[in-house]
Write a protein that holds these residues in place. Structure first.
Motif, PDB file in Angstrom:
ATOM      1  N   LYS A 251      79.824 123.783  -1.947  1.00 21.71           N
ATOM      2  CA  LYS A 251      79.090 123.376  -2.905  1.00 21.71           C
ATOM      3  C   LYS A 251      79.281 121.891  -3.047  1.00 21.71           C
ATOM      4  O   LYS A 251      81.292 121.833  -3.308  1.00 21.71           O
ATOM      5  N   LYS A 252      78.512 120.936  -2.406  1.00 20.21           N
ATOM      6  CA  LYS A 252      79.624 119.604  -2.215  1.00 20.21           C
ATOM      7  C   LYS A 252      78.174 118.912  -1.707  1.00 20.21           C
ATOM      8  O   LYS A 252      76.876 119.324  -2.251  1.00 20.21           O
ATOM      9  N   GLY A 253      78.337 117.329  -2.310  1.00 23.39           N
ATOM     10  CA  GLY A 253      77.066 116.568  -2.488  1.00 23.39           C
ATOM     11  C   GLY A 253      77.158 116.065  -3.514  1.00 23.39           C
ATOM     12  O   GLY A 253      77.565 116.598  -4.361  1.00 23.39           O
ATOM     13  N   VAL A 254      75.240 115.153  -3.197  1.00 27.59           N
ATOM     14  CA  VAL A 254      75.674 114.809  -4.751  1.00 27.59           C
ATOM     15  C   VAL A 254      74.645 115.608  -5.486  1.00 27.59           C
ATOM     16  O   VAL A 254      73.764 116.516  -4.754  1.00 27.59           O
TER      17      VAL A 254
ATOM     18  N   GLY B 127      71.376 112.573  -7.996  1.00 29.34           N
ATOM     19  CA  GLY B 127      70.751 112.015  -6.921  1.00 29.34           C
ATOM     20  C   GLY B 127      69.628 111.314  -7.297  1.00 29.34           C
ATOM     21  O   GLY B 127      69.081 110.319  -7.111  1.00 29.34           O
TER      22      GLY B 127
ATOM     23  N   HIS C  30      62.906 114.613   1.336  1.00 29.56           N
ATOM     24  CA  HIS C  30      64.404 114.516   1.825  1.00 29.56           C
ATOM     25  C   HIS C  30      64.243 112.364   2.785  1.00 29.56           C
ATOM     26  O   HIS C  30      65.375 112.135   2.183  1.00 29.56           O
TER      27      HIS C  30
ATOM     28  N   CYS D 292      65.381 111.253  -0.413  1.00 28.45           N
ATOM     29  CA  CYS D 292      66.187 110.425  -0.500  1.00 28.45           C
ATOM     30  C   CYS D 292      67.055 109.841   0.451  1.00 28.45           C
ATOM     31  O   CYS D 292      68.010 109.264   0.095  1.00 28.45           O
TER      32      CYS D 292
ATOM     33  N   ILE E  55      70.713 109.142   0.129  1.00 25.83           N
ATOM     34  CA  ILE E  55      71.384 111.009  -0.102  1.00 25.83           C
ATOM     35  C   ILE E  55      71.133 111.724   1.113  1.00 25.83           C
ATOM     36  O   ILE E  55      70.026 111.908   1.351  1.00 25.83           O
TER      37      ILE E  55
ATOM     38  N   TYR F  55      71.130 115.502   2.377  1.00 16.92           N
ATOM     39  CA  TYR F  55      71.548 116.722   2.298  1.00 16.92           C
ATOM     40  C   TYR F  55      71.067 118.056   3.105  1.00 16.92           C
ATOM     41  O   TYR F  55      71.833 118.707   3.094  1.00 16.92           O
TER      42      TYR F  55
ATOM     43  N   ASN G  33      71.351 119.490   6.853  1.00 17.77           N
ATOM     44  CA  ASN G  33      72.976 119.359   7.591  1.00 17.77           C
ATOM     45  C   ASN G  33      72.159 119.762   9.278  1.00 17.77           C
ATOM     46  O   ASN G  33      70.987 119.773   9.772  1.00 17.77           O
TER      47      ASN G  33
ATOM     48  N   GLY H 211      70.502 120.439  -0.893  1.00 16.29           N
ATOM     49  CA  GLY H 211      71.416 121.002   0.086  1.00 16.29           C
ATOM     50  C   GLY H 211      71.031 121.528   1.361  1.00 16.29           C
ATOM     51  O   GLY H 211      70.164 121.265   0.981  1.00 16.29           O
TER      52      GLY H 211
END
Ligand code: DP6
Length: 346
Positions: free
Chosen positions: A203-206, A211, A261, A264, A271, A273, A275, A304
């Motif tokens: 669990k990481k990120g904004v 956000g 997205h 974002c 931002i 989310y 990858n 995410g």
């Protein structure tokens, strides 16, 4: 005497995304949204609420075995709203025990790791609200309870139902018309399936809460999303569900995820989310659809990197087969009990 009630609530994955608040305190959204509810045999929160005149101290919450803070404004709002409704019943019927005055003990467990980043707050707040409503024997409908769950977490208002659920943004300042309703039960479209690709279990990120507030404050593209893109997507999505039109369902799902997205990326600072594995999943879905010569799979991503792919049972071999190499790349759920699940709907 200890009074007790238990319930479960499912995870939902939006196909038209909620992203933006017009009132952060009441959790009122800048747009309507629509989600698909996943099967509770695969993903659910189980919550038991109890209360007693013999309990001492404050309200408490045990989440997956760990004491959890209930002093936050969102949890407090849910407790307060439910107590007000119970107190009204008690005022009308003197024979009822005064449960609204007793401390609450809540015990909540997910059957999937919280860290899998699978909208655990949605199932969590929905189960919390429903469990206390059951304990208090409130007559409120799921739609009415969704008004309370919304104040815990926006997306939670859609987890009080199964099937295909819309959260109507509403117009009123007090939020009394910002609630969820059932578009169609899961049985309406029995062939629908979801593949959950856990790209990263960390669990990481904004967080979505912060956000979306950054997006509202800084993205120009966002204005277009809420004024034209989402209203069109809501209408097309409801129509696709009504007619069990998978190509239309899929196109709107993918376009809406892309639009979300894109806003974002248009947030300043941006931002991200998704990858590289997420993007490979998008390419895989495109390749599957191109190969099939028709749309048989649709991807969507929340706040995410994890991917949810919707498809129909008759295309399971095609879709799952094509995803096999990516399933190996993805991390899967960290507890090792489940690696990337294909789930039915509830
Ligand atoms: C991308 O419901 O987690 O999953 O209301 O601040 O708790 P809060 O936000 P939350 O946001 C969910 C955002 C999303 C899209 C969706 O589920 O519609």
């Amino acid at each position: 005497k200890v009074y007790r009630a238990s319930t479960t609530a499912p995870v939902n994955i939006a196909v038209v995304k909620y992203w933006g608040k017009r009132d952060a305190k009441l959790n009122l959204p800048t747009n309507s949204s629509l989600s698909v509810t996943l099967s509770q045999s695969d993903l659910r929160t189980l919550t038991t609420a109890s209360c007693s005149s013999t309990y001492t101290g404050d309200d408490s919450l045990l989440l997956n075995g760990e004491p959890s803070d209930v002093s936050g404004a969102r949890t407090q709002a849910c407790f307060r709203e439910l107590r007000v409704r119970r107190a009204a019943l008690e005022a009308a019927n003197a024979a009822l025990p005064k449960l609204s005055t007793f401390p609450l003990k809540i015990v909540s467990e997910n059957n999937f790791p919280t860290a899998a980043g699978l909208a655990s707050s949605a199932a969590g707040f929905a189960a919390l609200v429903q469990a206390i409503a059951n304990l208090y024997e409130l007559p409120d409908s799921p739609s009415e309870l969704s008004l309370i769950a919304r104040q815990g977490s926006g997306s939670a208002c859609r987890s009080l139902f199964g099937g295909y659920v819309a959260w109507r943004m509403g117009e009123k300042e007090d939020g009394s018309d910002s609630k969820a309703d059932l578009v169609a039960p899961a049985s309406h479209w029995p062939s629908m399936r979801a593949l959950i690709l856990v790209v990263s279990a960390s669990k990481k990120g904004v967080s979505s809460t912060s956000g979306m507030q950054q997006t509202v404050a800084t993205s120009g593209l966002f204005q277009q999303r809420i004024s034209t893109v989402v209203p069109a997507n809501m209408a097309l999505m409801e129509d696709a569900i009504k007619n069990r039109n998978f190509p239309q369902f899929a196109e709107v799902t993918m376009r809406d995820s892309n639009s979300f997205h894109a806003t974002c990326a248009d947030t300043y600072p941006p931002i991200f989310y998704m990858n590289d594995v997420s993007k490979a999943a998008i390419r895989a879905v495109e390749a599957i659809n191109a190969q099939a010569g028709k749309t048989v799979a649709a991807y969507t991503f929340d706040a995410g990197p994890n991917c949810v792919v919707y498809y129909q049972e008759e295309d399971a071999a095609t879709v799952l087969g094509a995803f096999a190499p990516l399933l190996a790349t993805a991390e899967g759920w960290k507890d090792g009990s489940v690696v990337n699940a294909s789930v039915k709907l509830d």
